[in-house]
Design an enzyme around this catalytic site. Structure first.
Site, PDB file in Angstrom:
ATOM      1  CB  ALA A  15      -0.946  -0.001   1.210  1.00  0.00           C
ATOM      2  CD  GLU A 218       6.148   3.617 -22.736  1.00  0.00           C
ATOM      3  OE1 GLU A 218       5.246   3.338 -21.923  1.00  0.00           O
ATOM      4  OE2 GLU A 218       7.353   3.474 -22.483  1.00  0.00           O
ATOM      5  CG  HIS A 242       1.685  -5.043 -22.205  1.00  0.00           C
ATOM      6  ND1 HIS A 242       1.085  -5.595 -21.100  1.00  0.00           N
ATOM      7  CD2 HIS A 242       2.439  -4.004 -21.734  1.00  0.00           C
ATOM      8  CE1 HIS A 242       1.456  -4.939 -20.021  1.00  0.00           C
ATOM      9  NE2 HIS A 242       2.289  -3.980 -20.378  1.00  0.00           N
ATOM     10  CE  LYS A 339      10.408   1.945 -21.177  1.00  0.00           C
ATOM     11  NZ  LYS A 339       9.203   2.732 -20.874  1.00  0.00           N
ATOM     12  CD  GLN A 374      -1.757   3.150 -24.868  1.00  0.00           C
ATOM     13  OE1 GLN A 374      -2.504   2.838 -23.953  1.00  0.00           O
ATOM     14  NE2 GLN A 374      -0.449   3.255 -24.704  1.00  0.00           N
ATOM     15  CG  ASP A 400     -12.241   7.547 -38.805  1.00  0.00           C
ATOM     16  OD1 ASP A 400     -11.999   6.741 -37.892  1.00  0.00           O
ATOM     17  OD2 ASP A 400     -11.969   8.756 -38.730  1.00  0.00           O
ATOM     18  CG  LEU A 401     -15.903   2.941 -34.886  1.00  0.00           C
ATOM     19  CD1 LEU A 401     -17.112   3.828 -34.655  1.00  0.00           C
ATOM     20  CD2 LEU A 401     -16.271   1.478 -34.684  1.00  0.00           C
TER      21      LEU A 401
END
Length: 493
Positions: A15, A218, A242, A339, A374, A400-401
């Site tokens: 935590a 990235e 991923h 990266k 993304q 295009d959507l």
């Protein structure tokens, strides 16, 4: 008793860490404020640090995106929080944790009570913590579920060791290995696009598809976490998990149902048909500073003081995969990640073969279906059309959507929101099963060991560029045609 009335305790182990403050507590807050969690849910943080609930609030609130008018609800959320200080290594701490959990549950003595444990922890303590959970903290009156963050080992042997340890403690339906990419909107949409549309079924094969590229880019470097990154590198950090998960969803056969077992069975089948990678299948890169760039761009990977001197850890990788089955034989699947590149982007790009019997003087470009994960979720199809006007020329355009245009005002939940809610509901579709994990490491381990033993020098590429030119040559060699004549323009919303 209705499930939403059953007491649930969500325990955040670790935590005090970055993951907890930046992702876990904010995610739990978003689910709480939208009334998506069971009504009787209590949150218990556990770590070695001396912390108060106020400390946790102050640390995590900057990441919670609290809006005007939500302060009262936020106060209610933190009233549902508890904190326990204890060791990860020693059993005593978990005995105390169990006492706290039992005391919470005993207020509802006549009801069942469920426990969820989120391991927001470094892998070095996974074994100790899970052993103590099993020995001291399992629910006595309900179910127990354990959420485990990657990395799930560093190679086949270490992953198998961890899997064997966990399987001796918990059943598969108690374990949730989280890969947050499986919670992203467009990754979850892959199955609907493939199996919910008749138009795609006849062309989703080697007869029509020239190549498939799955990309993760990235625009920033390791930014002070190079020491951690250097232990793993871009292949372990992104490609082995991923991107390979996206590949398996894209390439798998149609499952018998949307049941988690059926879907994960098909993912495993397709992974089994991929041969292990070799150095000949990859291009490895490492970014260097751009003297003409901004402050961050001037520093290369080796300029990060946390990175070991002379490190040859790749910050960029492109790899070619071949799936040896009837549907995909001969189609290259190209996974590309890096990266300090020129943009932030994650997408699946399907390039179709040339139109046979061309009658337009070679002016037709290949069709492409692009699924943008993304930023700015979208599905678009690059196609040829007649140029408007008096001429009979062809030009490239798109169907295009774009979600931001088509679904205005629709809130897209964060990937962690979807996945944590799935754990509460017991849905395992978007979590990684042990045999999936074993197949993924089988594919990558020989390459990773070869890199670690031979230490090949990665190709330098400039911060803010597209990556090594050799990666483009690898794509060209494996039937991807880049024309540079078209670029998708994000619609004005």
């Amino acid at each position: 008793m209705k499930q939403e009335e059953v007491p649930h305790i969500f325990v955040i182990l670790g935590a005090s860490g970055d993951l907890a403050k930046k992702k876990i507590y904010p995610t739990l807050w978003w689910l709480f404020k939208d009334d998506l969690l069971p009504k009787n849910t209590i949150f218990v943080g556990y770590a070695r640090s001396v912390l108060s609930i106020s400390d946790i609030k102050n640390r995590s609130e900057p990441y919670m995106k609290v809006k005007d008018g939500e302060r009262t609800k936020l106060d209610e959320f933190f009233k549902q929080n508890r904190y326990v200080k204890g060791s990860y290594k020693e059993e005593d701490g978990f005995e105390h944790l169990d006492d706290v959990l039992t005391a919470i549950e005993d207020k509802k003595k006549d009801k069942p009570a469920n426990r969820l444990f989120y391991l927001a922890l470094p892998p070095s303590v996974f074994k100790d913590v899970t052993k103590h959970i099993k020995a001291k903290c399992m629910s006595k009156r309900g179910w127990t579920r354990v959420i485990i963050e990657k990395p799930f080992g560093k190679d086949s042997a270490s992953s198998a060791d961890l899997s064997n340890h966990l399987s001796a403690l918990f059943t598969e339906d108690q374990m949730y290995r989280i890969d947050h990419y499986l919670g992203k909107e467009m990754v979850q949409n892959l199955m609907i696009l493939r199996f919910g549309n008749r138009i795609f079924a006849p062309v989703w094969n080697r007869d029509n598809i020239a190549s498939v590229i799955i990309t993760f880019k990235e625009p920033f470097g390791t930014t002070g976490r190079g020491g951690y990154f250097d232990e793993f590198g871009i292949i372990r950090d992104v490609m082995q998990n991923h991107l390979l998960q996206i590949l398996s969803l894209f390439a798998m056969e149609k499952p018998g149902s949307t049941d988690a077992k059926d879907i994960r069975d098909e993912k495993v089948k397709v992974l089994k048909r991929i041969e292990p990678l070799t150095l000949d299948d990859v291009v490895l890169g490492q970014y260097v500073g751009d003297p003409d760039g901004d402050v961050d761009a001037k520093e290369g990977y080796l300029d990060d003081p946390t990175v070991p001197k002379g490190s040859v850890t790749p910050t960029f990788a492109t790899a070619v995969f071949k799936i040896q089955n009837e549907r995909w034989d001969g189609v290259p699947f190209i996974l590309k990640c890096g990266k300090a590149l020129n943009e932030r982007k994650a997408e699946v790009r399907v390039q179709f073969k040339d139109v046979p019997g061309d009658i337009f003087s070679g002016n037709c470009k290949r069709n492409e279906l692009v699924i943008r994960v993304q930023p700015g979720e979208a599905v678009y199809c690059k196609m040829m059309t007649k140029k408007p006007g008096m001429s009979f020329d062809v030009e490239e355009t798109e169907l295009d959507l774009t979600y931001g245009s088509r679904y205005k005002g629709v809130s897209m939940p964060d990937a962690y929101e979807r996945l944590i809610l799935d754990v509460f509901c017991g849905h395992q579709i978007h979590f990684v099963r042990s045999d999936e994990l074993a197949e993924a490491w089988r594919i990558f381990t020989p390459l990773l060991h070869k890199i670690e033993n031979d230490k090949p020098k990665p190709i330098e590429y400039k911060y803010g560029g597209r990556g090594p030119a050799e990666a483009d040559e690898l794509l060209k060699k494996h039937n991807f045609v880049f024309t540079g004549t078209y670029k998708w323009a994000k619609p004005a919303l």
